[in-house]
Design an enzyme around this catalytic site. Sequence first.
Site, PDB file in Angstrom:
ATOM      1  N   TYR A   1       0.831  -1.203   0.000  1.00 16.96           N
ATOM      2  CA  TYR A   1       0.000   0.000   0.000  1.00 16.96           C
ATOM      3  C   TYR A   1       0.869   1.258   0.000  1.00 16.96           C
ATOM      4  CZ  TYR A   1      -3.922  -3.076   1.243  1.00 16.96           C
ATOM      5  OH  TYR A   1      -4.874  -4.060   1.240  1.00 16.96           O
TER       6      TYR A   1
ATOM      7  N   ASN B   1     -12.614   0.322  -5.468  1.00 16.96           N
ATOM      8  CA  ASN B   1     -12.316  -0.055  -6.853  1.00 16.96           C
ATOM      9  C   ASN B   1     -13.570  -0.629  -7.529  1.00 16.96           C
ATOM     10  OD1 ASN B   1     -11.298  -1.050  -9.250  1.00 16.96           O
ATOM     11  ND2 ASN B   1      -9.843  -2.459  -8.305  1.00 16.96           N
TER      12      ASN B   1
ATOM     13  N   CYS C   1      -6.690  -5.004  -7.650  1.00 17.22           N
ATOM     14  CA  CYS C   1      -6.467  -4.592  -6.263  1.00 17.22           C
ATOM     15  C   CYS C   1      -6.093  -5.780  -5.372  1.00 17.22           C
ATOM     16  CB  CYS C   1      -7.660  -3.830  -5.719  1.00 17.22           C
ATOM     17  SG  CYS C   1      -9.229  -4.674  -5.888  1.00 17.22           S
ATOM     18  N   HIS C   2      -6.336  -7.009  -5.829  1.00 16.34           N
ATOM     19  CA  HIS C   2      -5.911  -8.177  -5.054  1.00 16.34           C
ATOM     20  C   HIS C   2      -4.390  -8.263  -4.971  1.00 16.34           C
ATOM     21  CE1 HIS C   2      -6.162  -9.621  -9.237  1.00 16.34           C
ATOM     22  NE2 HIS C   2      -5.195 -10.464  -8.910  1.00 16.34           N
TER      23      HIS C   2
ATOM     24  N   GLU D   1      -2.305 -16.710  -9.567  1.00  9.65           N
ATOM     25  CA  GLU D   1      -1.212 -15.989 -10.216  1.00  9.65           C
ATOM     26  C   GLU D   1       0.164 -16.448  -9.747  1.00  9.65           C
ATOM     27  OE1 GLU D   1      -1.755 -11.741 -10.164  1.00  9.65           O
ATOM     28  OE2 GLU D   1      -3.827 -11.905 -10.882  1.00  9.65           O
TER      29      GLU D   1
END
Length: 190
Positions: free
Chosen positions: A124, A147, A155-156, A182
């Site tokens: 962040y 978002n 945003c993850h 991912e």
Amino acid sequence: MDIEVETGPVGPERAAPTEWAVVESPIGPLFLAATERGLVRVEFHATAERRERMLDRLAGQFGVGAVERAAGRLAEPVRQLDRYFAGGLRAFDLPLDWSLTTGFNRQVLRELARTVPYGTVVGYGELAGRVGQPGAAQAVGAAMGANPLPLVVPCHRVVESGGGLGGFGGGLETKRQLLALEGVLPAPLF
């Protein structure tokens, strides 16, 4: 992905309606909406009740008279989401309608979409620094929570600097699943 499409009148008339669909995914049903400018909304856990709230919200935000059947506008987002969940897409290439976010939030979300690729994470505070606002980590967290395009604007991939997951509008289990997909986190053993 399976698509459930419903239509119905909401709010006052408008010339450019918003199309929407509920799409099944490995992380649960997703609500998708698009305007003539592009994908405008992605919502997790699209139960019937949540879908109705989203339709009411879109009607208020866009003054839409009819939220129309998903036809052309959502075909490509659905294709790309299918490929993403199958592990074959690492970067979304879609027109986006940024009208549901402004100011600092829009700046942060655009920076996130441009500079944090598949399989990576950012803190962040680091993201705050990238937009010229060092020390605004909490404001970045608020931008992530607001978002309107999660998954597509990832945003993850924003985590705490100490290694914690931080928050997530779709729930922490959903964030874990996306990061595992991912390759950032290990997949659960069972």
